[in-house]
Design a protein around this motif. Structure first.
Motif, PDB file in Angstrom:
ATOM      1  N   ASP A   1       4.600   8.512   5.247  1.00 22.75           N
ATOM      2  CA  ASP A   1       5.230   9.829   5.132  1.00 22.75           C
ATOM      3  C   ASP A   1       6.161   9.880   3.930  1.00 22.75           C
ATOM      4  O   ASP A   1       6.172  10.873   3.179  1.00 22.75           O
ATOM      5  CB  ASP A   1       6.023  10.154   6.401  1.00 22.75           C
ATOM      6  CG  ASP A   1       5.146  10.395   7.609  1.00 22.75           C
ATOM      7  OD1 ASP A   1       3.947  10.699   7.429  1.00 22.75           O
ATOM      8  OD2 ASP A   1       5.656  10.278   8.741  1.00 22.75           O
ATOM      9  N   ARG A   2       6.936   8.820   3.738  1.00 20.08           N
ATOM     10  CA  ARG A   2       7.875   8.791   2.605  1.00 20.08           C
ATOM     11  C   ARG A   2       7.135   8.816   1.278  1.00 20.08           C
ATOM     12  O   ARG A   2       7.538   9.506   0.341  1.00 20.08           O
ATOM     13  CB  ARG A   2       8.785   7.566   2.701  1.00 20.08           C
ATOM     14  CG  ARG A   2       9.831   7.661   3.798  1.00 20.08           C
ATOM     15  CD  ARG A   2      10.747   6.462   3.791  1.00 20.08           C
ATOM     16  NE  ARG A   2      11.475   6.338   2.537  1.00 20.08           N
ATOM     17  CZ  ARG A   2      12.167   5.254   2.189  1.00 20.08           C
ATOM     18  NH1 ARG A   2      12.214   4.201   3.002  1.00 20.08           N
ATOM     19  NH2 ARG A   2      12.800   5.213   1.031  1.00 20.08           N
TER      20      ARG A   2
ATOM     21  N   ASN B   1       5.592  12.310   0.785  1.00 20.22           N
ATOM     22  CA  ASN B   1       6.627  13.288   0.456  1.00 20.22           C
ATOM     23  C   ASN B   1       7.102  13.126  -0.987  1.00 20.22           C
ATOM     24  O   ASN B   1       7.347  14.120  -1.686  1.00 20.22           O
ATOM     25  CB  ASN B   1       7.810  13.170   1.417  1.00 20.22           C
ATOM     26  CG  ASN B   1       7.482  13.693   2.800  1.00 20.22           C
ATOM     27  OD1 ASN B   1       6.560  14.498   2.972  1.00 20.22           O
ATOM     28  ND2 ASN B   1       8.207  13.236   3.807  1.00 20.22           N
TER      29      ASN B   1
ATOM     30  N   GLU C   1       5.739   6.019   9.087  1.00 13.86           N
ATOM     31  CA  GLU C   1       6.904   6.596   8.413  1.00 13.86           C
ATOM     32  C   GLU C   1       6.968   6.181   6.945  1.00 13.86           C
ATOM     33  O   GLU C   1       7.490   6.918   6.107  1.00 13.86           O
ATOM     34  CB  GLU C   1       8.205   6.240   9.137  1.00 13.86           C
ATOM     35  CG  GLU C   1       8.475   4.754   9.275  1.00 13.86           C
ATOM     36  CD  GLU C   1       7.976   4.171  10.596  1.00 13.86           C
ATOM     37  OE1 GLU C   1       8.634   3.230  11.096  1.00 13.86           O
ATOM     38  OE2 GLU C   1       6.941   4.643  11.120  1.00 13.86           O
TER      39      GLU C   1
ATOM     40  N   ARG D   1      -2.667  11.636   4.335  1.00 12.21           N
ATOM     41  CA  ARG D   1      -1.623  12.639   4.343  1.00 12.21           C
ATOM     42  C   ARG D   1      -1.703  13.592   3.150  1.00 12.21           C
ATOM     43  O   ARG D   1      -1.331  14.757   3.257  1.00 12.21           O
ATOM     44  CB  ARG D   1      -0.242  11.949   4.365  1.00 12.21           C
ATOM     45  CG  ARG D   1       0.118  11.434   5.755  1.00 12.21           C
ATOM     46  CD  ARG D   1       1.111  10.286   5.703  1.00 12.21           C
ATOM     47  NE  ARG D   1       1.560   9.911   7.033  1.00 12.21           N
ATOM     48  CZ  ARG D   1       0.816   9.254   7.918  1.00 12.21           C
ATOM     49  NH1 ARG D   1      -0.434   8.909   7.615  1.00 12.21           N
ATOM     50  NH2 ARG D   1       1.305   8.936   9.112  1.00 12.21           N
TER      51      ARG D   1
ATOM     52  N   ARG E   1       4.392  14.618  -3.193  1.00 13.54           N
ATOM     53  CA  ARG E   1       4.408  16.081  -3.165  1.00 13.54           C
ATOM     54  C   ARG E   1       5.599  16.649  -3.933  1.00 13.54           C
ATOM     55  O   ARG E   1       5.547  17.764  -4.445  1.00 13.54           O
ATOM     56  CB  ARG E   1       4.441  16.578  -1.722  1.00 13.54           C
ATOM     57  CG  ARG E   1       3.153  16.341  -0.958  1.00 13.54           C
ATOM     58  CD  ARG E   1       3.176  17.047   0.384  1.00 13.54           C
ATOM     59  NE  ARG E   1       2.121  16.570   1.250  1.00 13.54           N
ATOM     60  CZ  ARG E   1       2.293  15.698   2.245  1.00 13.54           C
ATOM     61  NH1 ARG E   1       3.505  15.222   2.515  1.00 13.54           N
ATOM     62  NH2 ARG E   1       1.267  15.305   2.983  1.00 13.54           N
ATOM     63  N   GLY E   2       6.689  15.881  -3.973  1.00 12.90           N
ATOM     64  CA  GLY E   2       7.890  16.336  -4.674  1.00 12.90           C
ATOM     65  C   GLY E   2       7.846  16.093  -6.170  1.00 12.90           C
ATOM     66  O   GLY E   2       8.762  16.489  -6.892  1.00 12.90           O
TER      67      GLY E   2
END
Length: 197
Positions: A19-20, A23, A16, A58, A26-27
């Motif tokens: 993932d953060r 993300n 997790e 990822r 990607r943002g």
């Protein structure tokens, strides 16, 4: 450090957390076609390499830089941000070819040039990767930490006899660099890899 010092072994990172980070990367939008730079910083044995490996998995279109290949030996932590910025981050920001001279730990000398391709993402992992002159080039700054004894045990398990005699030597450099720079305070994301994570 041995030639395979940054080969990822036991994964101390949590999915997790990766993932953060992914993300957040990607943002992040750059104004041009320069790469989004993610840097995973923190003291030795905290789990930076483990987290970086998951993040790279990822992100996909990624180039990875291991600062263990850049440090000029056991006393070179403070010089790494300038080397990283000059050889990798600044050229990438100008859309120019980037690459660093790999430091060969057994011989104590720099070896071949390692090119860093311009991918959509560049992940840098290592102590001082977000410090000082390197910081402005980093879009997602990650700090990873763990309790002192846990980190020391991990370092000894990973690098064995070579790391043991140099642990305190390296830790003193980390403490000085991170305190003067207030590195943790500049992180976008902070993770622990022991206890309350």
């Amino acid at each position: 450090m041995t030639e395979d010092h940054h080969v990822w072994g036991v994964n101390h990172a949590r999915p997790e957390h990766a993932d953060r980070v992914a993300n957040a990367a990607r943002g992040t939008r750059t104004d041009d076609d320069t790469p989004v730079v993610v840097a995973v910083d923190g003291p030795a044995g905290s789990g930076k390499s483990s987290l970086a490996a998951l993040v790279c998995d990822r992100l996909g279109d990624v180039a990875c830089v291991h600062l263990d290949d850049v440090f000029p030996g056991w006393d070179g932590l403070a010089s790494a941000p300038a080397l990283l910025a000059a050889q990798v981050l600044a050229p990438l920001s100008r859309r120019e070819p980037a690459g660093y001279r790999r430091f060969d730990w057994p011989t104590g000398r720099y070896a071949e040039l390692v090119p860093v391709p311009a991918r959509r993402f560049v992940v840098v992992e290592g102590c001082s990767s977000t410090v000082g002159i390197a910081r402005p080039y980093v879009d997602v700054r990650v700090w990873v930490e763990a309790e002192h004894d846990t980190r020391m045990r991990r370092g000894l398990e990973r690098s064995g006899d070579e790391f043991g005699p140099n642990w305190e030597r390296w830790a003193r450099q980390e403490e000085a660099v991170f305190a003067a720079d207030r590195t943790r305070e500049h992180a976008h994301l902070i993770f622990r890899t022991d206890g309350d994570r």
